[in-house]
Design a protein around this motif. Structure first.
Motif, PDB file in Angstrom:
ATOM      1  N   GLY A 156       0.819  -1.219   0.000  1.00  0.00           N
ATOM      2  CA  GLY A 156       0.000   0.000   0.000  1.00  0.00           C
ATOM      3  C   GLY A 156       0.851   1.267   0.000  1.00  0.00           C
ATOM      4  N   GLU A 157       0.391   2.285  -0.741  1.00  0.00           N
ATOM      5  CA  GLU A 157       1.107   3.571  -0.770  1.00  0.00           C
ATOM      6  C   GLU A 157       0.097   4.699  -0.563  1.00  0.00           C
ATOM      7  N   GLU A 158       0.527   5.722   0.140  1.00  0.00           N
ATOM      8  CA  GLU A 158      -0.316   6.910   0.347  1.00  0.00           C
ATOM      9  C   GLU A 158       0.509   8.141   0.039  1.00  0.00           C
ATOM     10  N   HIS A 159      -0.158   9.164  -0.478  1.00  0.00           N
ATOM     11  CA  HIS A 159       0.490  10.455  -0.690  1.00  0.00           C
ATOM     12  C   HIS A 159      -0.396  11.489  -0.007  1.00  0.00           C
ATOM     13  N   LEU A 160       0.117  12.079   1.066  1.00  0.00           N
ATOM     14  CA  LEU A 160      -0.692  12.987   1.876  1.00  0.00           C
ATOM     15  C   LEU A 160      -0.257  14.425   1.630  1.00  0.00           C
ATOM     16  N   MET A 161      -1.202  15.253   1.240  1.00  0.00           N
ATOM     17  CA  MET A 161      -0.911  16.671   0.993  1.00  0.00           C
ATOM     18  C   MET A 161      -1.042  17.455   2.306  1.00  0.00           C
ATOM     19  N   PRO A 162      -0.319  18.548   2.424  1.00  0.00           N
ATOM     20  CA  PRO A 162      -0.458  19.370   3.638  1.00  0.00           C
ATOM     21  C   PRO A 162      -1.898  19.879   3.786  1.00  0.00           C
ATOM     22  N   ALA A 163      -2.318  20.018   5.023  1.00  0.00           N
ATOM     23  CA  ALA A 163      -3.626  20.625   5.327  1.00  0.00           C
ATOM     24  C   ALA A 163      -3.418  21.496   6.569  1.00  0.00           C
ATOM     25  N   PRO A 164      -2.745  22.649   6.398  1.00  0.00           N
ATOM     26  CA  PRO A 164      -2.354  23.463   7.566  1.00  0.00           C
ATOM     27  C   PRO A 164      -3.535  23.876   8.419  1.00  0.00           C
ATOM     28  N   GLU A 165      -4.714  24.029   7.800  1.00  0.00           N
ATOM     29  CA  GLU A 165      -5.874  24.440   8.598  1.00  0.00           C
ATOM     30  C   GLU A 165      -6.248  23.360   9.617  1.00  0.00           C
ATOM     31  N   ARG A 166      -5.822  22.106   9.369  1.00  0.00           N
ATOM     32  CA  ARG A 166      -6.073  21.018  10.329  1.00  0.00           C
ATOM     33  C   ARG A 166      -4.815  20.669  11.121  1.00  0.00           C
ATOM     34  N   GLY A 167      -3.733  21.411  10.917  1.00  0.00           N
ATOM     35  CA  GLY A 167      -2.506  21.175  11.683  1.00  0.00           C
ATOM     36  C   GLY A 167      -1.495  20.281  10.993  1.00  0.00           C
TER      37      GLY A 167
END
Ligand code: SAM
Length: 258
Positions: A156-167
């Protein structure tokens, strides 16, 4: 376990702003403690406490809690513990393989963390729980990684983008593999900007049958497992979907024989 302190401190820097807070998961863990051990005030030792949120929820529920954590994640706990009664929560930043504690506990908890290192390491920890920390008749509540589900996540692979509004400030990649020989899940992370500087956690997974073999001679006995919302005796459960497909960990309830 050379990787432990760096892995959890570094990921704590990535996620702490978002995740160092009390959530339903922490209150659910306190409910599990009450289900298995009763709601009367207890002396509770929490191993591998992470940011300390569950330790805070446990102390807020009226228990006397000692929390041990080796990584910098625990530096977040002061910001969470403002409403805790004085003396109800003691935090020790140390290695639970070497720390010295001077009193017995009614309950030892290790939420989401067991399985670091070799089988001999887990046995060393279980023996410390049984002989040094848990009073006779006490219970240990230990989340155990479930090999059936981790094996299905292999590749499995994931690519997570920043979400600064959620920390979440970092762009991250994750790759999950599973070694069917050693029964170890390998969970690897890297920042998109530094693809050659990955860090991994290695989690030895145990079926309940394997866990019972591991416990032999430690003074602890597996008396129940909770998977999702259901609790089972550790007896044959053919086709049990919760363990075969649904949950990547289960709660092992261990009782002190002594
Ligand atoms: C997967 S994290 C879970 C943290 C927390 N229990 C939770 O559920 O959010 C496992 C934690 O155990 C800690 N840990 C692992 N080995 C440890 C050791 N030898 N001594 C103290 N803490 C340890 C890690 O630093 C990490 O924070």
């Amino acid at each position: 376990m050379y990787w432990v302190e760096d892995f959890y401190s570094r990921t704590g820097q990535w996620w702490g702003r978002a995740e160092a807070r009390l959530t339903d998961r922490d209150h659910h863990r306190v409910s599990l403690l009450h289900d298995h051990c009763g709601g009367a005030p207890k002396r509770v030792l929490e191993l591998g406490a992470g940011y300390g949120a569950t330790a805070v929820a446990t102390a807020q529920a009226g228990h006397m809690v000692t929390a041990i954590e080796i990584s910098d994640r625990i530096d977040f706990v002061d910001g969470l513990a403002r409403d805790v009664s004085p003396g109800a929560l003691g935090v020790i930043k140390d290695d639970f393989y070497t720390v010295r504690l001077d009193r017995p506990f009614d309950v030892v908890c290790y939420w989401n963390g067991f399985g670091v290192g070799s089988d001999a390491d887990q046995r060393r920890l279980l023996e410390r729980i049984a002989t040094e920390w848990l009073r006779p008749g006490g219970a240990a509540l230990i989340d155990v990684s479930n090999p059936f589900v981790w094996a299905r996540w292999n590749g499995g692979e994931e690519h997570l983008m920043p979400a600064p509004e959620r920390g979440y400030d970092h762009e991250l990649h994750e790759r999950t593999t599973f070694d069917p020989v050693s029964c170890v899940a390998v969970d690897t992370w890297w920042e998109a900007s530094s693809p050659h500087q990955s860090i991994s956690q290695f989690l030895r997974c145990y079926t309940p049958a394997d866990l019972m073999l591991l416990l032999a001679g430690t003074g602890l006995q597996l008396t129940a497992i909770t998977v999702g919302d259901r609790t089972f005796t550790p007896t044959p459960q053919p086709g049990l979907a919760e363990l075969l497909h649904e949950h990547h960990e289960y709660l092992a309830v261990l009782r002190h024989n002594g």
